[in-house]
Design a protein around this motif. Sequence first.
Motif, mmCIF file in Angstrom:
data_model
loop_
_atom_site.group_PDB
_atom_site.id
_atom_site.type_symbol
_atom_site.label_atom_id
_atom_site.label_comp_id
_atom_site.label_asym_id
_atom_site.label_seq_id
_atom_site.Cartn_x
_atom_site.Cartn_y
_atom_site.Cartn_z
ATOM 1 N N PHE A 68 -11.566 4.342 0.193
ATOM 2 C CA PHE A 68 -12.122 4.929 1.239
ATOM 3 C C PHE A 68 -11.663 3.550 2.432
ATOM 4 N N THR A 69 -12.703 3.285 2.708
ATOM 5 C CA THR A 69 -12.926 1.635 3.682
ATOM 6 C C THR A 69 -13.026 0.629 2.997
ATOM 7 N N GLY A 70 -12.722 0.526 1.899
ATOM 8 C CA GLY A 70 -13.403 -0.246 0.655
ATOM 9 C C GLY A 70 -13.537 -1.602 0.584
ATOM 10 N N TYR A 71 -15.375 -1.234 0.824
ATOM 11 C CA TYR A 71 -16.156 -1.551 -0.205
ATOM 12 C C TYR A 71 -16.211 -1.977 -1.211
ATOM 13 N N SER A 72 -16.029 -1.069 -1.746
ATOM 14 C CA SER A 72 -16.789 -0.983 -3.518
ATOM 15 C C SER A 72 -15.060 -1.691 -3.723
ATOM 16 N N HIS A 85 -6.467 -8.747 -10.309
ATOM 17 C CA HIS A 85 -6.091 -7.883 -10.103
ATOM 18 C C HIS A 85 -6.371 -6.165 -10.126
ATOM 19 N N LEU A 86 -6.932 -6.160 -8.269
ATOM 20 C CA LEU A 86 -6.935 -4.165 -8.721
ATOM 21 C C LEU A 86 -6.088 -3.851 -8.123
ATOM 22 N N LEU A 87 -6.165 -2.316 -9.278
ATOM 23 C CA LEU A 87 -4.771 -2.228 -8.299
ATOM 24 C C LEU A 87 -5.910 -1.171 -7.769
ATOM 25 N N ALA A 88 -5.490 -0.341 -6.004
ATOM 26 C CA ALA A 88 -6.647 0.172 -5.556
ATOM 27 C C ALA A 88 -5.725 1.809 -5.388
ATOM 28 N N CYS A 89 -5.959 2.592 -5.628
ATOM 29 C CA CYS A 89 -5.335 4.235 -5.239
ATOM 30 C C CYS A 89 -5.773 5.505 -4.236
ATOM 31 N N ASP A 90 -5.094 5.925 -3.204
ATOM 32 C CA ASP A 90 -5.945 6.202 -1.878
ATOM 33 C C ASP A 90 -4.604 7.101 -1.629
ATOM 34 N N VAL A 91 -4.956 8.741 -1.319
ATOM 35 C CA VAL A 91 -4.446 8.884 -0.401
ATOM 36 C C VAL A 91 -4.520 8.584 1.319
ATOM 37 N N SER A 92 -5.197 8.385 2.251
ATOM 38 C CA SER A 92 -5.230 8.249 3.342
ATOM 39 C C SER A 92 -5.116 7.070 3.499
ATOM 40 N N GLU A 93 -4.146 6.750 4.875
ATOM 41 C CA GLU A 93 -3.808 5.303 5.395
ATOM 42 C C GLU A 93 -5.189 5.042 6.107
ATOM 43 N N GLU A 94 -5.747 6.260 6.763
ATOM 44 C CA GLU A 94 -6.555 5.811 8.347
ATOM 45 C C GLU A 94 -7.248 4.888 7.956
ATOM 46 N N TRP A 95 -8.198 6.027 6.544
ATOM 47 C CA TRP A 95 -8.924 4.735 6.197
ATOM 48 C C TRP A 95 -8.902 3.490 5.667
ATOM 49 N N THR A 96 -8.010 3.710 4.596
ATOM 50 C CA THR A 96 -7.226 2.286 4.060
ATOM 51 C C THR A 96 -7.039 0.862 5.061
ATOM 52 N N SER A 97 -6.844 1.742 6.317
ATOM 53 C CA SER A 97 -6.346 0.686 6.806
ATOM 54 C C SER A 97 -7.539 -0.241 6.982
ATOM 55 N N ILE A 98 -9.022 0.402 7.385
ATOM 56 C CA ILE A 98 -9.921 -0.709 7.818
ATOM 57 C C ILE A 98 -9.956 -1.244 6.173
ATOM 58 N N ALA A 99 -9.818 -0.842 4.900
ATOM 59 C CA ALA A 99 -9.934 -1.734 4.190
ATOM 60 C C ALA A 99 -8.968 -3.009 3.611
ATOM 61 N N ARG A 100 -7.622 -2.498 4.646
ATOM 62 C CA ARG A 100 -7.206 -4.006 4.933
ATOM 63 C C ARG A 100 -7.503 -4.825 5.340
ATOM 64 N N GLU A 110 -4.398 -10.928 -1.154
ATOM 65 C CA GLU A 110 -3.714 -10.884 -2.764
ATOM 66 C C GLU A 110 -3.671 -10.856 -4.174
ATOM 67 N N ARG A 111 -5.130 -10.164 -3.983
ATOM 68 C CA ARG A 111 -6.112 -9.374 -5.275
ATOM 69 C C ARG A 111 -5.748 -8.476 -5.739
ATOM 70 N N ILE A 112 -5.413 -7.386 -4.217
ATOM 71 C CA ILE A 112 -6.031 -6.167 -4.766
ATOM 72 C C ILE A 112 -4.113 -5.187 -4.189
ATOM 73 N N ASP A 113 -3.935 -4.234 -5.400
ATOM 74 C CA ASP A 113 -2.766 -3.544 -4.826
ATOM 75 C C ASP A 113 -3.122 -2.179 -4.527
ATOM 76 N N LEU A 114 -2.609 -1.745 -3.267
ATOM 77 C CA LEU A 114 -3.604 -0.303 -2.472
ATOM 78 C C LEU A 114 -2.307 -0.033 -2.266
ATOM 79 N N ARG A 115 -2.143 1.175 -3.862
ATOM 80 C CA ARG A 115 -0.920 2.074 -3.277
ATOM 81 C C ARG A 115 -1.255 4.032 -2.556
ATOM 82 N N ILE A 116 -1.159 4.019 -1.903
ATOM 83 C CA ILE A 116 -1.237 5.219 -1.280
ATOM 84 C C ILE A 116 0.159 6.132 -1.780
ATOM 85 N N ALA A 117 -1.066 7.061 -2.503
ATOM 86 C CA ALA A 117 -0.391 8.682 -2.856
ATOM 87 C C ALA A 117 -1.351 8.971 -4.112
#
Length: 215
Positions: A68-72, A85-100, A110-117
């Motif tokens: 979602f937007t990255g709070y958790s 290292h945290l691998l973070a999985c989501d399908v939404s560029e819109e939501w995760t743009s706020i997370a980033r 540097e600790r979070i690796d986001l995978r949009i898929a």
Amino acid sequence: MDIVDPAVSEYVLAHCTPADDLLRELAAETRETFPSSAGMQVSQDEGQFLTMLTQLTGARRAVEVGVFTGYSSICIARGMPPGGHLLACDVSEEWTSIARHYWKRAGLEERIDLRIAPALGTLRALPADQVLDLAFIDADKASYPLYYEELITRLRPGGLLILDNVLLGGHVLDSAFQSDDDVAMRQMNEIIAVDDRADSVMLPVRDGITLARKR
């Protein structure tokens, strides 16, 4: 079903470690930008719970399914030691743009690796080794049993799997509710209850949280 009485919720929030300015800003921006979806964001107390569970397990390698937007994500990453290292999985560029944006502000990018898929594909592509310390599932409910199976096999002995929304607003208690999400969550809850690979406890926290510790 009102799982948490509003008066109890207010009291609980007043008696746990408060969210800092960054998390409060993130929560406010999420409500303003995505008012119809803001309920997907974990609450202040659940976020603190995630940080504490991460600290208690000493997790260095974690997976989050549903950003979602990255709070958790922030709450989990903050609980990790240096080098985590945290691998973070989501399908939404819109939501995760706020997370980033907030990950960067928190000094955690540097600790979070986001995978949009689609998360299932991401999980299945992970090595089969039992190396994960912690996993958090808070995504599309119909896929919970599939996510669980991919993650439980990759947890180290003593690793912790956390599932959110396991009560689905009480729908799991009433067989009249037969949506794909309802059916899948009932199935998920039954699977964990008899899974001899893990010890588990379901807690009536917010919309229900299950903790499964790999044996």
